[in-house]
Motif scaffolding. Structure first.
Motif, PDB file in Angstrom:
ATOM      1  N   LEU A  32      10.408   0.648  -4.338  1.00 14.68           N
ATOM      2  CA  LEU A  32       9.077   0.187  -3.935  1.00 14.68           C
ATOM      3  C   LEU A  32       8.692   0.753  -2.568  1.00 14.68           C
ATOM      4  O   LEU A  32       7.565   1.213  -2.357  1.00 14.68           O
TER       5      LEU A  32
ATOM      6  N   GLN B  22       9.600   3.430  -1.263  1.00 10.90           N
ATOM      7  CA  GLN B  22       9.408   4.882  -1.290  1.00 10.90           C
ATOM      8  C   GLN B  22       8.016   5.288  -1.770  1.00 10.90           C
ATOM      9  O   GLN B  22       7.627   6.441  -1.649  1.00 10.90           O
ATOM     10  N   GLY B  23       7.286   4.340  -2.339  1.00  9.14           N
ATOM     11  CA  GLY B  23       5.952   4.646  -2.851  1.00  9.14           C
ATOM     12  C   GLY B  23       4.900   3.756  -2.215  1.00  9.14           C
ATOM     13  O   GLY B  23       5.081   3.232  -1.109  1.00  9.14           O
ATOM     14  N   GLN B  24       3.799   3.556  -2.915  1.00  8.41           N
ATOM     15  CA  GLN B  24       2.742   2.681  -2.436  1.00  8.41           C
ATOM     16  C   GLN B  24       3.013   1.263  -2.928  1.00  8.41           C
ATOM     17  O   GLN B  24       3.417   1.051  -4.073  1.00  8.41           O
ATOM     18  N   TYR B  25       2.784   0.299  -2.058  1.00  9.94           N
ATOM     19  CA  TYR B  25       3.039  -1.091  -2.434  1.00  9.94           C
ATOM     20  C   TYR B  25       2.154  -2.017  -1.603  1.00  9.94           C
ATOM     21  O   TYR B  25       1.645  -1.636  -0.538  1.00  9.94           O
ATOM     22  N   THR B  26       1.974  -3.219  -2.109  1.00 10.58           N
ATOM     23  CA  THR B  26       1.219  -4.235  -1.369  1.00 10.58           C
ATOM     24  C   THR B  26       2.211  -5.181  -0.694  1.00 10.58           C
ATOM     25  O   THR B  26       3.384  -5.265  -1.080  1.00 10.58           O
ATOM     26  N   ASN B  27       1.729  -5.907   0.314  1.00  7.79           N
ATOM     27  CA  ASN B  27       2.591  -6.881   0.992  1.00  7.79           C
ATOM     28  C   ASN B  27       3.081  -7.954   0.024  1.00  7.79           C
ATOM     29  O   ASN B  27       4.206  -8.437   0.135  1.00  7.79           O
TER      30      ASN B  27
ATOM     31  N   GLN C  20       3.706  -7.569  -3.202  1.00  2.67           N
ATOM     32  CA  GLN C  20       4.801  -7.014  -3.996  1.00  2.67           C
ATOM     33  C   GLN C  20       6.115  -7.030  -3.208  1.00  2.67           C
ATOM     34  O   GLN C  20       7.167  -7.386  -3.741  1.00  2.67           O
TER      35      GLN C  20
END
Length: 740
Positions: free
Chosen positions: A520, A522-527, A529
């Motif tokens: 997670l 390493q990529g795009q994520y939301t707080n 998540q």
């Protein structure tokens, strides 16, 4: 001396024990404070509805039932206001409803209403009255086959017995309640009973078992959306960590609990959590902040009208004033707490406050009165099985007896206190928590050593100095010995295969969750998540700790390790050290740093000599200054002045004995960090210890060398510590760990 607080629990009390690794001077003895753990009484008064199937056909009976229902609703609304006055008014409504249900001969509603009334009396601190109502409800619930009602009432009776100090009786009722709750598949009630069982085990000193029950309760409460219950169990987990010396971790749990209790507007729980946060700050030395939190707690709990909790908070405010040196104000609060605790039948709390009043009289120099209060507290603590409290009060008795010149009486009390501490320690099966708990009790060992060395001064031929050395070794070695012993056995052998499989499954889930978190990030994520995956990892980690703790508890191999005096046998006595470790050319130098004075044991093949050294603060200040000057002048060949000062403190007394001897040094505190090899020897022609064959060990290394052969009986190790090569093995072992 700083007051050293530590706690014990229940829905009630915690023990202030022998906190930091140094004995205090201002307040050498231990007060007891009351961490408020939060119980779960099942069935909220008035929260049930009456089904149409219960309605009789006759008009008069319908009107009577409708009137009873209105009274229940009115009583519930009054109860929800949460004040003592509104609860008294609610009682009147429920009593009226009960009369109507008796007219209707409705056994089910009579039973439920009796439980509601018992709950309110329990909230108001009138435990015996609550018990009367619960005992009326129980046979009615059984008569109508209401398994859920029976389980509820058994749970609530268990809580009353817990509050009255009858812990085993409480457990008996909870153990009757739990299978009934599971049979009707009520996850909410199951969570409450698990929580309550955790409270009792906490009070009995079995902190690891308590933590296991709380960790079973928490996910159930979250699953059913019970925010108030989640808040209570988070608070209780915080209480366990506080008891085990993990104050910052306790604060984390309290700070998770507090906003949830505020969100559901539970004034009583908010008050209790504020109290507990205050106690953590007191342990952290922030006395004014502790007082602020306790003073926020008091009006809230008074408004609710729970006498038992009011008594606990009075006790804790008294404790803060005791720490602040305001003895009369402390007595004022303790004397408000004591009659309330007696009135509600809280024997554990009564003993706690009696101990604390004794502590104040000790500060005031009234030694006889001090002992009178301690001697009132002890039988109460023994009667309710409050072992941690017994250990604390015995420690206090020993301190007072020492100050009265009764050293033998003091030693007798401390010996029992140490035995209790070590017994309670074996019940904490998580290694990290066990280490933390044991670290918080080191002052007890230091005080015991000091007592034995004072006796040695009076009676030098009695061997008290050798006994003190053995106690020093026990205090240093315990954690290491247990780790080594556990590493050499398969603790999963003989354990239920389902439990072992559960451990494996949880470990796999935890590994997968960690991998998911890394992916997670390493990529795009939301707080959200990230928070979700963190919460999952935390939950799995907690469950894994719990399962591993259960494996230790149920493991025959682990039981063998912790039963009896297995570890004591691994800590060698003076004759064993001389026979198995030392040769004619080797000396052992072992240090113990204390608050009032420190000690050095010099052990040779044929004898032991002891020296009294300056107090811990002076030696550690000199050691730190020496280390700093070494770093500042690392390119200089000259010995720093600070080294000369330190050497005069810790080596000058024994300089004449060091002549060309091989030295094994066991440091303590800051002495573990200094390079002994560059210390000058005051009063000697030798410039420094570099001219000797010198091996310096960290605090536990020497004990490791003493006991490795007993734990790992391999030929190589046996050769290393038997015969003529013992010292060579010690050198190898020390070099392989940390040497100067």
């Amino acid at each position: 001396m700083n007051n050293q607080n530590k706690s014990l629990v229940v829905l009630t009390c915690k023990t202030r024990s022998f906190l930091s690794p140094s004995l205090c001077l201002r307040f050498p003895v231990s007060a007891l404070f009351s961490i408020l753990l939060l119980p779960s009484v099942v069935v909220i008064p008035g929260s049930r509805s009456i089904s149409a199937a219960q309605q009789p056909t006759a008009t008069q009976q319908q009107e009577t039932r409708a009137a009873a229902k209105r009274l229940l609703q009115e009583g519930f609304q009054l109860y929800q206001q949460g004040t003592a006055e509104s609860k008294q008014q609610a009682l009147a409504k429920y009593e009226e409803a009960l009369k109507l249900f008796r007219i209707l001969d409705d056994l089910l509603e009579q039973a439920l209403t009796l439980v509601d009334i018992g709950r309110i009396y329990s909230d108001l601190g009138e435990k015996q009255t609550a018990l009367l109502y619960y005992n009326q409800a129980l046979p009615l619930s059984r008569a109508v086959g209401d398994k859920a009602g029976v389980a509820t009432t058994l749970n609530n009776i268990g809580l009353v017995y817990s509050d009255l100090g009858e812990k085993q009786k409480a457990l008996s009722y909870f153990n009757q309640s739990l299978p009934l709750i599971r049979a009707v598949d009520d996850k909410g009630q199951e969570a409450r009973t698990l929580n309550n069982m955790g409270l009792v085990y906490s009070d009995l000193g079995e902190k690891q078992t308590a933590l296991s029950y709380f960790n079973q309760s928490l996910p159930l409460r979250r699953a059913v959306g019970d925010k108030a219950g989640v808040a209570r169990t988070l608070n209780n987990i915080g209480g366990i960590y506080s008891d085990l010396g993990e104050k910052q971790k306790a604060l984390e749990y309290y700070n998770q609990s507090l906003p949830l209790s505020r969100e559901v507007d539970d004034k009583a729980d908010v008050a209790r959590i504020l109290n507990n946060i205050g106690l953590v700050y007191l342990n952290l030395g922030q006395k004014q902040k502790a007082l602020e939190y306790c003073n926020q707690s008091l009006p809230l709990i008074r408004a609710v009208g729970n006498k038992a909790d009011v008594a606990r908070i009075f006790n804790n405010i008294g404790l803060v004033y005791d720490h602040l040196g305001e003895n009369q104000k402390a007595l004022e609060y303790y004397n408000q707490s004591l009659p309330l605790r007696r009135a509600v039948g809280d024997k554990t709390g009564e003993a706690t406050t009696l101990n604390n009043i004794g502590l104040v009289y000790d500060h005031l120099g009234k030694k006889q009165k001090t002992l009178e209060y301690y001697n009132q507290a002890l039988p109460l603590m023994r009667a309710v099985g409050y072992k941690a409290g017994v250990a604390t009060t015995l420690y206090n008795v020993a301190y007072t007896e020492r100050n009265r010149g009764n050293l033998n009486a003091a030693v007798t009390s401390m010996k029992e206190a140490i035995n209790i501490i070590e017994d309670l320690r074996t019940k904490v099966v998580n290694q990290e928590l066990r280490t933390s708990y044991f670290a918080s009790k080191q002052d007890a060992y230091l005080f015991y050593i000091d007592l034995l060395m004072q006796l040695h001064k009076q009676q030098p031929s009695k061997g008290y100095n050798a006994e003190a050395l053995h106690i020093s070794e026990r205090a240093r070695a315990r954690n290491l010995l247990e780790l080594l012993a556990e590493a050499n056995v398969d603790i999963r052998q003989g354990v239920d295969s389902k439990l072992v499989e559960n451990e494996r499954s949880l470990q796999q889930q935890l590994n997968a969750a960690e991998f998911q978190r890394v992916k997670l990030l390493q990529g795009q994520y939301t707080n959200k998540q990230l928070d979700n995956i963190k919460q999952l990892i935390e939950s799995l980690d907690s469950q894994l700790d719990d399962v591993q703790a259960q494996i230790r508890v149920k493991s025959p191999e682990y039981a063998t390790l912790t039963q009896g005096n297995q570890f004591d046998k691994l800590v060698l006595t003076l004759p064993q050290i001389q026979q198995q470790v030392l040769d004619d050319n080797t000396l052992l130098l072992e240090y113990s740093l204390g608050e009032e004075r420190s000690f050095l044991w010099v052990v040779s093949k044929k004898g032991i000599t002891t020296y009294e050294l300056p107090k811990r603060a002076d030696i550690e200040a000199a050691a730190q200054a020496f280390n700093k000057e070494l770093l500042d002048k690392k390119d200089s060949a000259a010995v720093p002045e600070t080294g000369i000062k330190l050497s005069k403190m810790i080596l000058a007394p024994v300089a004449s004995q060091l002549k060309q001897k091989r030295l094994l040094v066991v440091g303590d505190g800051a002495l573990q960090t200094i390079p002994f090899t560059v210390l000058p020897i005051a009063g000697s022609s030798q410039n420094s210890l570099t001219n000797y064959s010198m091996y310096t060990h960290l605090a536990q290394n020497l004990t490791l060398a003493f006991t490795v052969a007993k734990i790992f009986p391999s030929p190589q190790v046996q050769r290393g510590i038997s015969g003529t090569d013992r010292v060579g093995f010690l050198r190898f072992l020390a070099n392989s760990m940390t040497c100067v």
